[in-house]
Design a protein around this motif. Structure first.
Motif, PDB file in Angstrom:
ATOM      1  N   ILE A  35       0.831  -1.212   0.000  1.00 40.37           N
ATOM      2  CA  ILE A  35       0.000   0.000   0.000  1.00 40.37           C
ATOM      3  C   ILE A  35       0.861   1.256   0.000  1.00 40.37           C
ATOM      4  O   ILE A  35       1.835   1.333   0.740  1.00 40.37           O
ATOM      5  CB  ILE A  35      -0.897   0.006   1.260  1.00 40.37           C
ATOM      6  CG1 ILE A  35      -1.896  -1.158   1.207  1.00 40.37           C
ATOM      7  CG2 ILE A  35      -1.623   1.341   1.411  1.00 40.37           C
ATOM      8  CD1 ILE A  35      -2.697  -1.327   2.502  1.00 40.37           C
ATOM      9  N   GLY A  36       0.505   2.232  -0.817  1.00 36.61           N
ATOM     10  CA  GLY A  36       1.148   3.536  -0.733  1.00 36.61           C
ATOM     11  C   GLY A  36       1.693   4.079  -2.032  1.00 36.61           C
ATOM     12  O   GLY A  36       1.910   5.268  -2.167  1.00 36.61           O
ATOM     13  N   ASP A  37       1.946   3.213  -3.001  1.00 39.48           N
ATOM     14  CA  ASP A  37       2.440   3.720  -4.285  1.00 39.48           C
ATOM     15  C   ASP A  37       1.306   3.646  -5.307  1.00 39.48           C
ATOM     16  O   ASP A  37       0.169   3.334  -4.967  1.00 39.48           O
ATOM     17  CB  ASP A  37       3.669   2.907  -4.726  1.00 39.48           C
ATOM     18  CG  ASP A  37       4.666   3.772  -5.496  1.00 39.48           C
ATOM     19  OD1 ASP A  37       4.215   4.504  -6.403  1.00 39.48           O
ATOM     20  OD2 ASP A  37       5.872   3.714  -5.191  1.00 39.48           O
ATOM     21  N   ASP A  38       1.599   3.921  -6.552  1.00 39.67           N
ATOM     22  CA  ASP A  38       0.549   3.893  -7.572  1.00 39.67           C
ATOM     23  C   ASP A  38       0.097   2.478  -7.900  1.00 39.67           C
ATOM     24  O   ASP A  38      -1.049   2.247  -8.265  1.00 39.67           O
ATOM     25  CB  ASP A  38       1.038   4.600  -8.839  1.00 39.67           C
ATOM     26  CG  ASP A  38       1.260   6.080  -8.572  1.00 39.67           C
ATOM     27  OD1 ASP A  38       0.343   6.714  -8.031  1.00 39.67           O
ATOM     28  OD2 ASP A  38       2.365   6.580  -8.845  1.00 39.67           O
ATOM     29  N   GLY A 131      -3.341  -3.047  -1.661  1.00 39.01           N
ATOM     30  CA  GLY A 131      -3.757  -1.780  -2.251  1.00 39.01           C
ATOM     31  C   GLY A 131      -5.254  -1.724  -2.371  1.00 39.01           C
ATOM     32  O   GLY A 131      -5.962  -2.598  -1.880  1.00 39.01           O
ATOM     33  N   GLY A 132      -5.750  -0.667  -3.016  1.00 38.19           N
ATOM     34  CA  GLY A 132      -7.186  -0.545  -3.185  1.00 38.19           C
ATOM     35  C   GLY A 132      -7.591   0.849  -3.583  1.00 38.19           C
ATOM     36  O   GLY A 132      -6.779   1.621  -4.108  1.00 38.19           O
ATOM     37  N   ASP A 133      -8.844   1.156  -3.338  1.00 36.31           N
ATOM     38  CA  ASP A 133      -9.354   2.488  -3.630  1.00 36.31           C
ATOM     39  C   ASP A 133     -10.452   2.777  -2.615  1.00 36.31           C
ATOM     40  O   ASP A 133     -11.155   1.858  -2.188  1.00 36.31           O
ATOM     41  CB  ASP A 133      -9.899   2.542  -5.060  1.00 36.31           C
ATOM     42  CG  ASP A 133      -9.986   3.978  -5.571  1.00 36.31           C
ATOM     43  OD1 ASP A 133      -9.244   4.841  -5.051  1.00 36.31           O
ATOM     44  OD2 ASP A 133     -10.786   4.234  -6.481  1.00 36.31           O
ATOM     45  N   THR A 134     -10.572   4.018  -2.211  1.00 30.02           N
ATOM     46  CA  THR A 134     -11.556   4.393  -1.205  1.00 30.02           C
ATOM     47  C   THR A 134     -12.307   5.620  -1.680  1.00 30.02           C
ATOM     48  O   THR A 134     -11.692   6.581  -2.122  1.00 30.02           O
ATOM     49  CB  THR A 134     -10.854   4.701   0.144  1.00 30.02           C
ATOM     50  OG1 THR A 134      -9.981   3.624   0.460  1.00 30.02           O
ATOM     51  CG2 THR A 134     -11.858   4.860   1.260  1.00 30.02           C
ATOM     52  N   THR A 135     -13.633   5.551  -1.618  1.00 30.18           N
ATOM     53  CA  THR A 135     -14.432   6.672  -2.084  1.00 30.18           C
ATOM     54  C   THR A 135     -15.711   6.776  -1.254  1.00 30.18           C
ATOM     55  O   THR A 135     -16.076   5.827  -0.553  1.00 30.18           O
ATOM     56  CB  THR A 135     -14.759   6.505  -3.592  1.00 30.18           C
ATOM     57  OG1 THR A 135     -15.610   7.556  -4.002  1.00 30.18           O
ATOM     58  CG2 THR A 135     -15.450   5.202  -3.878  1.00 30.18           C
TER      59      THR A 135
END
Ligand code: ADP
Ligand code: MG
Length: 342
Positions: A35-38, A131-135
């Motif tokens: 987690i933390g990079d592109d 990783g992931g995405d948060t919205t």
């Protein structure tokens, strides 16, 4: 709390803490960058294929709004790990795409419990969050798991052959039993309901069994929508038919706990619906040649999962279920769960 603080606190830091507690396996992690990079960077073992699966969980369709957050976290990952299990793949890592309504994003107790349920299962199966995405949005969870499998060893749906035995792991119908209580379709005594509810909310992905079946099973999938519907996918992909024997199906464990007076309320037709069409069990259904019967039993024994031989693959097409007297059961009235048919 910003999006970055939320990710850091409830996912990244928690995952690091849990991993620290379990740094006992000695195996090297496939995660080169988390987690933390592109992008995350994963390093599979040399020569292995990557197995990928995605599952989305939507409120009111896959879970009820009042589900306990740790159970939700557990189940969101469990259903994905179950796909790796069904493929005979070993977990490498997973990503989490999360839409959270503002009241959930502000609820630290909820987020903490959700992260616990999710990441404890991840740690147990050495499948780190990478990783992931948060919205912001209506509560919706989408997990993608990555696994690895040796070329030619994946347990696909298209390998069943006439004469193969058909097997299923664990028990069937428990999750549907619990759902029926939550939907007020029927009731169960508290002990039986608790047992069934654990199966609905905290399914155990059969990863060890899936790995043990490599080189033995000719086809495999996980039972998420009900046995007859899911088995139908193997039959279609393999171009074969099947005959199941109703008496061989593994009865719901929760019903076995009922006192005789209560158990008698569950007649043949009701049990049949649970066993053949109840969804959400996340057991493995698979086929193997009869010569490998003992090897399948050994795989089950070594991984601590019951396995039951429930029928045979036949030439031709179509699924038949025979009752105790050997007469065909009318299965057309039983429907597996189909999201667009409901
Ligand atoms: P991008 O701008 O590329 O979409 P983000 O700002 O969304 O990146 O995410 C920053 C980092 O946090 C990325 O490494 C991403 O994978 C990770 N991340 C975002 N949301 C989550 C989540 N729900 N769980 C785990 N990692 C997350
Ligand atoms: Mg993003």
């Amino acid at each position: 709390m910003t999006e970055f603080e939320l990710i850091d606190r409830f996912f990244k830091a928690k995952a690091a803490r849990l991993a620290q507690q379990r740094r006992d396996t000695g195996s090297t992690s496939p995660v080169r960058l988390g987690i933390g990079d592109d992008c995350a960077l994963l390093q599979p073992d040399s020569g292995q294929q990557i197995a990928i699966s995605t599952d989305m969980l939507v409120e009111n369709r896959h879970f009820l709004p009042d589900v306990a957050p740790d159970a939700l976290g557990h189940k969101a990952l469990a259903v994905n790990l179950s796909d790796l299990a069904a493929m005979g793949a070993e977990p490498l890592g997973f990503t989490l795409a999360l839409a959270l309504p503002p009241e959930r994003a502000a609820d630290e107790t909820w987020l903490d419990a959700f992260g616990d349920g999710l990441l404890k299962l991840a740690t147990e199966h050495a499948c780190p969050l990478v990783g992931g995405d948060t919205t912001a949005g209506p509560l919706n969870l989408c997990i993608t798991v990555f696994g690895q499998v040796h070329p030619g060893q994946a347990l696909r749906r298209d390998g069943a052959r006439p004469g193969d035995e058909i097997w299923v792991s664990g028990t069937l119908g428990d999750a549907r039993l619990a759902l029926g209580v939550l939907r007020a379709e029927w009731s169960l005594p508290p002990g039986a309901f608790a047992a069934a509810r654990a199966r609905l909310e905290r399914p155990a992905p059969r990863l060890a069994l899936g790995l043990a079946l490599r080189g033995i099973a000719t086809s495999c999938l996980d039972v998420s929508d009900g046995l007859i519907g899911d088995l139908g996918h193997i039959l279609d992909a393999s171009g074969v038919g099947a005959t199941l024997r109703e008496v061989l199906l593994p009865q719901p464990a929760a019903l076995a706990e009922l006192p005789a007076t209560e158990a008698s309320l569950w007649g043949t037709a009701a049990r049949r619906a649970l066993l053949l069409a109840g969804g959400d069990d996340y057991e493995l259904a698979f086929t193997a040649p009869p010569e490998r019967h003992a090897a399948v039993l050994t795989a089950g024994a070594h991984t601590g999962v019951a396995v039951a031989c429930i029928g045979r693959i036949t030439a031709g097409s179509g699924l038949r279920v025979l009752d105790a007297a050997g007469d065909p059961v009318d299965i057309h009235a039983l429907h597996s769960f189909d999201h667009f048919a409901n």
